[in-house]
Design a protein around this motif. Structure first.
Motif, PDB file in Angstrom:
ATOM      1  N   LEU A   8      -3.450  11.446  -4.234  1.00 27.05           N
ATOM      2  CA  LEU A   8      -2.866  10.964  -2.982  1.00 27.05           C
ATOM      3  C   LEU A   8      -1.565  11.697  -2.685  1.00 27.05           C
ATOM      4  O   LEU A   8      -1.310  12.098  -1.548  1.00 27.05           O
ATOM      5  CB  LEU A   8      -2.628   9.448  -3.057  1.00 27.05           C
ATOM      6  N   THR A  25       6.431   8.022   4.906  1.00 26.18           N
ATOM      7  CA  THR A  25       5.756   8.895   5.854  1.00 26.18           C
ATOM      8  C   THR A  25       6.652   9.271   7.032  1.00 26.18           C
ATOM      9  O   THR A  25       6.631  10.401   7.492  1.00 26.18           O
ATOM     10  CB  THR A  25       4.488   8.188   6.374  1.00 26.18           C
ATOM     11  N   TYR A  26       7.425   8.321   7.512  1.00 15.29           N
ATOM     12  CA  TYR A  26       8.150   8.586   8.757  1.00 15.29           C
ATOM     13  C   TYR A  26       9.652   8.756   8.578  1.00 15.29           C
ATOM     14  O   TYR A  26      10.345   9.123   9.516  1.00 15.29           O
ATOM     15  CB  TYR A  26       7.855   7.466   9.772  1.00 15.29           C
ATOM     16  N   MET A  44      -7.657   3.369   2.769  1.00 12.91           N
ATOM     17  CA  MET A  44      -7.208   1.995   2.637  1.00 12.91           C
ATOM     18  C   MET A  44      -5.788   1.974   2.101  1.00 12.91           C
ATOM     19  O   MET A  44      -4.905   1.318   2.648  1.00 12.91           O
ATOM     20  CB  MET A  44      -8.134   1.218   1.694  1.00 12.91           C
ATOM     21  N   ASP A  45      -5.578   2.735   1.052  1.00 13.41           N
ATOM     22  CA  ASP A  45      -4.270   2.689   0.416  1.00 13.41           C
ATOM     23  C   ASP A  45      -3.182   3.276   1.312  1.00 13.41           C
ATOM     24  O   ASP A  45      -2.032   2.857   1.264  1.00 13.41           O
ATOM     25  CB  ASP A  45      -4.296   3.431  -0.924  1.00 13.41           C
ATOM     26  N   ALA A  46      -3.568   4.232   2.130  1.00 11.76           N
ATOM     27  CA  ALA A  46      -2.572   4.812   3.040  1.00 11.76           C
ATOM     28  C   ALA A  46      -2.289   3.897   4.225  1.00 11.76           C
ATOM     29  O   ALA A  46      -1.407   4.190   5.018  1.00 11.76           O
ATOM     30  CB  ALA A  46      -3.032   6.186   3.511  1.00 11.76           C
ATOM     31  N   GLY A  47      -3.041   2.820   4.377  1.00 15.53           N
ATOM     32  CA  GLY A  47      -2.665   1.864   5.414  1.00 15.53           C
ATOM     33  C   GLY A  47      -3.750   1.400   6.357  1.00 15.53           C
ATOM     34  O   GLY A  47      -3.499   0.563   7.214  1.00 15.53           O
ATOM     35  N   LYS A  72      -0.567  13.933   0.554  1.00 12.72           N
ATOM     36  CA  LYS A  72       0.641  13.701   1.347  1.00 12.72           C
ATOM     37  C   LYS A  72       1.388  15.012   1.574  1.00 12.72           C
ATOM     38  O   LYS A  72       2.027  15.226   2.599  1.00 12.72           O
ATOM     39  CB  LYS A  72       1.561  12.712   0.615  1.00 12.72           C
ATOM     40  N   ARG A  87       0.164  14.130   8.229  1.00 18.63           N
ATOM     41  CA  ARG A  87       1.039  13.298   7.393  1.00 18.63           C
ATOM     42  C   ARG A  87       0.223  12.517   6.352  1.00 18.63           C
ATOM     43  O   ARG A  87       0.776  11.765   5.568  1.00 18.63           O
ATOM     44  CB  ARG A  87       1.810  12.307   8.269  1.00 18.63           C
ATOM     45  N   GLU A 105       0.202   1.099  10.058  1.00 19.67           N
ATOM     46  CA  GLU A 105      -0.241   0.966   8.682  1.00 19.67           C
ATOM     47  C   GLU A 105      -0.087  -0.491   8.259  1.00 19.67           C
ATOM     48  O   GLU A 105       0.665  -1.256   8.865  1.00 19.67           O
ATOM     49  CB  GLU A 105       0.580   1.872   7.757  1.00 19.67           C
ATOM     50  N   PHE A 106      -0.741  -0.834   7.158  1.00 14.62           N
ATOM     51  CA  PHE A 106      -0.753  -2.223   6.704  1.00 14.62           C
ATOM     52  C   PHE A 106       0.644  -2.845   6.673  1.00 14.62           C
ATOM     53  O   PHE A 106       0.861  -3.950   7.179  1.00 14.62           O
ATOM     54  CB  PHE A 106      -1.386  -2.313   5.314  1.00 14.62           C
ATOM     55  N   MET A 158       0.848  -1.182   0.000  1.00 15.02           N
ATOM     56  CA  MET A 158       0.000   0.000   0.000  1.00 15.02           C
ATOM     57  C   MET A 158       0.893   1.245   0.000  1.00 15.02           C
ATOM     58  O   MET A 158       2.104   1.152   0.073  1.00 15.02           O
ATOM     59  CB  MET A 158      -0.885  -0.001   1.239  1.00 15.02           C
ATOM     60  N   ALA A 159       0.229   2.380  -0.013  1.00 23.67           N
ATOM     61  CA  ALA A 159       0.975   3.634  -0.112  1.00 23.67           C
ATOM     62  C   ALA A 159       1.934   3.837   1.060  1.00 23.67           C
ATOM     63  O   ALA A 159       2.895   4.580   0.948  1.00 23.67           O
ATOM     64  CB  ALA A 159       0.008   4.803  -0.200  1.00 23.67           C
ATOM     65  N   ASP A 160       1.660   3.158   2.188  1.00 25.95           N
ATOM     66  CA  ASP A 160       2.572   3.339   3.321  1.00 25.95           C
ATOM     67  C   ASP A 160       3.947   2.748   3.036  1.00 25.95           C
ATOM     68  O   ASP A 160       4.900   3.046   3.743  1.00 25.95           O
ATOM     69  CB  ASP A 160       1.983   2.734   4.604  1.00 25.95           C
ATOM     70  N   GLU A 161       4.023   1.925   2.007  1.00 26.94           N
ATOM     71  CA  GLU A 161       5.325   1.378   1.640  1.00 26.94           C
ATOM     72  C   GLU A 161       5.816   1.936   0.298  1.00 26.94           C
ATOM     73  O   GLU A 161       6.699   1.371  -0.323  1.00 26.94           O
ATOM     74  CB  GLU A 161       5.267  -0.152   1.612  1.00 26.94           C
ATOM     75  N   HIS A 162       5.189   3.000  -0.136  1.00 22.86           N
ATOM     76  CA  HIS A 162       5.662   3.676  -1.354  1.00 22.86           C
ATOM     77  C   HIS A 162       6.430   4.930  -0.971  1.00 22.86           C
ATOM     78  O   HIS A 162       6.211   5.505   0.080  1.00 22.86           O
ATOM     79  CB  HIS A 162       4.472   4.109  -2.222  1.00 22.86           C
TER      80      HIS A 162
END
Lengths: 324, 608
Positions: free
Chosen positions: B200, A149-150, B597-600, B204, B506, B515-516, A113-117
């Motif tokens: 998205l 993100t982080y 969803m896509d953000a986690g 961000k 954020r 997050e996922f 997902m986007a958290d890993e992009h």
């Protein structure tokens, strides 16, 4: 008169910042911030929750799930029920992996997902023409980032160009790491270039959003020969309408030692306070006008006066703010 | 008038674009060099009349198709060349076979939303199957065990946002207990000309990018002149101190979105015909990617007969909020002429609309959009009980509606040594009001979480922000009762508490602050009956969708309320629902706001 006013602003800013921080998880002690922290496992080691996680993680045959909240100082007061933000977990906080039954996400899973992009952005906060009583020049101030993100790479650059020549430029390359909801620590190097001899510094600071929406950027520097410096920037955005935005901005620089080659004295060297009024044609594109009062202090002011220039000046600015 | 005002306060809103739309509908079949007409006979090119496919064998082709909703041509992801995709009409008890062919350059998938099936047929790439590669045909085959109104959509990337969704209607084996003379699917959605990944990425960079309804200094001074300085300051203090925005009602507004009804812009005015006095069944489906729609038909009462495909005790209302992915079937009895079906977005920046009429081409008056209502303190803090300094007037409202019953949250918080596990399983103690004890996860005390609610409200009789005092009778979950009661009468053996979390600044969304990518799956023991508790630690309403199994919502006092596949959890609210873990395999569980969803805000469930 003006002097004391600016000192008051600077003092108020610092005081206000420290009180803001009291409500935030304290920043980790700076000396601890070395590159090894980039390694997640190391962050884990310092994390109060890491120990009991470790056993569970081992059982799951899977590296510790990163919960990279650095160990933070924190006063018990923020655990009371009025606290809705920040703080550190109470002893009976849930283990977020308690329901996993030993299952983990496959490390090679195709679902990302986007958290890993990685995302990125370049913001030219100020690209402006500056007019003083007897000169005009061009100033730029930009910030770019790339990463997640982080954790992200942050590039900051600012400088001024006069008569087609770069006068004074500060360029920083930093690792930005989130430590609380609204604050990132930043660690890296700064390079000063321009007309005068160049300087290189180690940079460590925090950037974020303080309560009441103040955007802060505070960075300390350690250079060669025991040189130290501190820079503080604070901005606020006042929405006059949805698109017309008044932005007060204060920037101050302090130096630990006198540096004759770069004509800076020790202590508070310079302070600029101004307001800019921008109109967002789109969010990404906003022309602005503004006025700023800039003052040099102490030894720095002496150097400026020795050149026959004014230590204090009022600048009229017009420029463009844009980002992608 | 209020519409006028909205446009004034949101000067960036592209009004012309919003109204323009293309009356002929969005899909430009004739221009499509990407599609060979092998299935074109099955495709009706006009949006708004998606072809209805019936039987047990279906061929669906996913492709890129040019569309024009705004005056600017764009590429959409379509199913058999239409938006929405074909209506699939199944019969309960049949085994259906669906061959899905991917003519895209990237992977695709179809998820059958709300349908109970073997997990390998669920269509979530990376969880239930590998996904459908370009050029490949994947065959879904499963027995249909339920009836009602459902829908289907892509679960790959942002394809759902770019047009890949359609309706599923399943007829019961015998006579439908719901009688209607005719019926229409009313599928609502949102369209953006921007690339969804770009949207998205903008969020961000600046999470309030699309919000042109932010508090301004002009409003502040207006409040000062009306209420005085201290009241005006108090109104803002808490929000500003916490760096939260009371107008944060939708991440994407009409600044970017054009809202569609059956794939038709408001200018296109989708129309359903009726004969006076007929009972018309409308099957509302919210297929928006990011938009909550508040639906009403001025001049008509709507009798809600089904929610998320499950028949409910009829309840007659003026207005229904459709969370993303929810479906509601209503019966209306129009008398004459024409009625506007009006679906305004929750942030009140735009609307989808259509007409029910006795003749094509008729229109009825279009109501003005409501004013956007700012979030209250109750939306941030939940059931505040003892009260908090800096509370504004609007907070009283949130509290009043939260006062549905029970001990103020503060009391529950006061060091009651209540063992979590005890109260979960022990002696049938009523869940909900009065017994709320929130347990935040350790991972909520970090950079991924910008707020935590310690004393959430548990009431289900709150229609939600923007609908609380509008003078209309608005449906709430407290009024929904599934006919026949729960499927499984057992008590919960186990309790799982998860928190819906995020960091607005954020633009990151998560469960429990993870997050996922940082999460671990949630394990359900096969066959167990469990209670799931969700606490919303954010200021946005999240439509939570668990794949593969029903979510049987409980009332605050622990009684069965309504069976759903998607449950809206309002800000600072705690809901609990029972799940029978009877579906072996791996399932997705996520917020149905696509970008959340896509953000986690996504977890895997393992039933084993």
């Amino acid at each position: 008169m003006m002097n004391s006013k600016y000192i008051f602003i600077a003092a108020a800013t610092v005081f206000w910042m420290s009180s803001a921080w009291a409500q935030e998880p304290a920043t980790p002690a700076m000396p601890e911030m070395d590159h090894s922290q980039m390694d997640h496992s190391d962050v884990q080691g310092r994390t109060s929750v890491a120990e009991d996680r470790m056993s569970g993680a081992t059982k799951m045959g899977h590296g510790p799930v990163s919960e990279s909240t650095p160990q933070v100082d924190h006063d018990m007061g923020s655990m009371d029920h009025g606290s809705m933000q920040g703080g550190s977990p109470p002893p009976d906080a849930r283990d977020p992996h308690a329901y996993s039954g030993g299952y983990t996400l496959p490390p090679d899973r195709p679902l990302r997902m986007a958290d890993e992009h990685n995302f990125g952005s370049l913001m030219i906060d100020r690209l402006e023409r500056v007019r003083t009583r007897d000169n005009s020049s061009t100033v730029y101030d930009l910030q770019a980032w790339y990463g997640r993100t982080y954790d992200r790479v942050v590039l900051k650059a600012e400088g001024d160009v006069d008569d087609g020549k770069l006068q004074d430029a500060h360029t920083q390359m930093l690792w930005g790491h989130a430590i609380s909801a609204y604050w990132d620590t930043q660690l890296g190097v700064r390079h000063d270039s321009g007309e005068e001899p160049s300087r290189t510094w180690l940079a460590f600071g925090v950037q974020g959003l303080a309560p009441y929406w103040f955007e802060m950027d505070i960075t300390g520097y350690v250079g060669e020969h025991g040189r130290t410096a501190l820079s503080i920037e604070a901005e606020y955005e006042l929405l006059l309408t949805q698109k017309l935005i008044l932005q007060p901005r204060v920037e101050a620089n302090f130096f630990g030692k006198r540096d004759a080659e770069r004509e800076t004295g020790s202590g508070l060297s310079d302070l600029a306070a101004g307001v800019r009024l921008r109109y967002e044609i789109r969010r990404e594109l906003a022309p602005y006008i503004g006025i700023e009062r800039s003052s040099k202090f102490g030894g720095t002011a002496d150097f400026v006066r020795a050149e026959g220039k004014q230590a204090k000046e009022t600048r009229v600015v017009a420029g463009l703010r844009f980002w992608f | 008038m209020s519409t006028r005002r909205n446009f004034l306060t949101m000067p960036n809103l592209p009004r012309r674009r919003f109204l323009r739309g293309l009356a002929a509908g969005g899909v430009l079949m004739g221009l499509s060099p990407w599609l060979k007409p092998e299935w074109a006979h099955a495709a009706d090119t006009a949006t708004g009349s998606a072809p209805v496919l019936t039987g047990t064998e279906f061929d669906l082709t996913i492709a890129e198709t040019p569309v024009n909703f705004t005056g600017t041509p764009r590429m959409a992801t379509t199913i058999n060349g239409s938006i929405p995709g074909p209506v699939l009409r199944w019969r309960q008890g049949d085994t259906v076979t669906l061959r899905v062919t991917n003519r895209l350059a990237v992977d695709t998938s179809i998820h059958w939303h709300g349908i109970l099936l073997p997990f390998q047929m669920d269509g979530v790439p990376g969880i239930s199957f590998p996904g459908i590669r370009p050029g490949e045909t994947f065959t879904y085959r499963f027995r249909v065990v339920q009836s009602g109104t459902y829908w289907y959509h892509s679960h790959s990337g942002m394809q759902e946002q770019t047009g890949m969704y359609g309706a599923v209607i399943i007829d019961p084996p015998g006579k439908d207990p719901i009688h209607a003379d005719r019926e229409y699917v009313v599928q609502l959605s949102d369209w953006t000309d921007e690339h969804p990944m770009r949207v998205l990425s903008k969020l961000k960079m600046q999470s309030d990018y699309y919000n042109f309804n932010q508090p301004t200094t002009a409003e502040f001074f207006r409040d000062v002149s009306q209420d005085g300085v201290s009241a005006a300051l108090a109104k803002r203090r808490m929000w500003n101190q916490m760096r939260m925005n009371p107008t944060d009602l939708a991440d994407i507004s009409a600044y970017s979105y054009t809202y569609l009804m059956n794939g038709v812009t408001p200018a296109g005015n989708w129309t359903g015909l009726f004969r006076p006095g007929e009972k018309v069944r409308l099957r509302f489906i919210n297929s928006g990617a990011m938009t909550f729609f508040d639906v009403r038909i001025p001049g008509l009462k709507m009798t809600v007969v089904q929610a998320d495909g499950q028949n409910v005790d009829p309840v007659t209302v003026d207005e229904i909020r459709l969370g993303v992915a929810e479906t509601y079937d209503v019966i209306v009895t129009p008398k004459d002429d024409a009625y506007t079906i009006f679906a305004q977005s929750m942030d009140r920046t735009g609307h989808a609309l259509g007409t029910l009429a006795v003749r094509a081409g008729m229109t009825a008056a279009v109501p003005a959009m409501d004013k956007p209502e700012p979030l209250t303190m109750g939306d941030m803090m939940g059931d505040m009980g003892g009260g908090t300094g800096g509370m504004d007037h609007s907070a009283a409202q949130g509290r009043a509606s939260a006062a549905g019953g029970g001990t103020p949250g503060a009391a529950a918080h006061g060091g009651m040594a209540m063992d979590h596990s005890q109260h979960a399983i022990g002696g049938g103690m009523a869940m909900g009001a009065g017994t709320v004890r929130v347990r935040h996860a350790k991972s909520e005390y970090g950079p991924s979480v910008d707020m935590r609610v310690d004393t959430p409200r548990t009431n289900l009789d709150d229609p939600g922000i923007g609908l609380r005092n509008n003078g209309r009778r608005v449906l709430t979950y407290a009024e929904l009762h599934t006919i026949g009661g729960p499927l499984d009468k057992r008590k919960a053996e186990r309790e799982i508490e998860l928190h819906l979390t995020g960091n607005m600044e954020r633009y990151s969304w998560s469960f429990d602050g993870l997050e996922f990518g940082r999460s671990t799956p949630v394990h359900f023991r096969h066959g167990e009956q469990l209670r799931v508790i969700l606490v919303n630690d954010t200021m946005m309403t999240h439509p939570m969708h668990m794949h593969g199994m029903w979510s049987e919502l409980e009332s605050p006092d622990g009684r069965f309320q309504v069976r759903k596949h998607t449950i809206n959890v309002q800000p600072a609210q705690r809901v609990s629902f029972l799940v029978t873990a009877d579906a072996l395999g791996r399932w997705a569980w996520h917020c149905h706001l696509l970008l959340h969803m896509d953000a986690g805000m996504f977890r895997e469930i393992v039933v084993a």
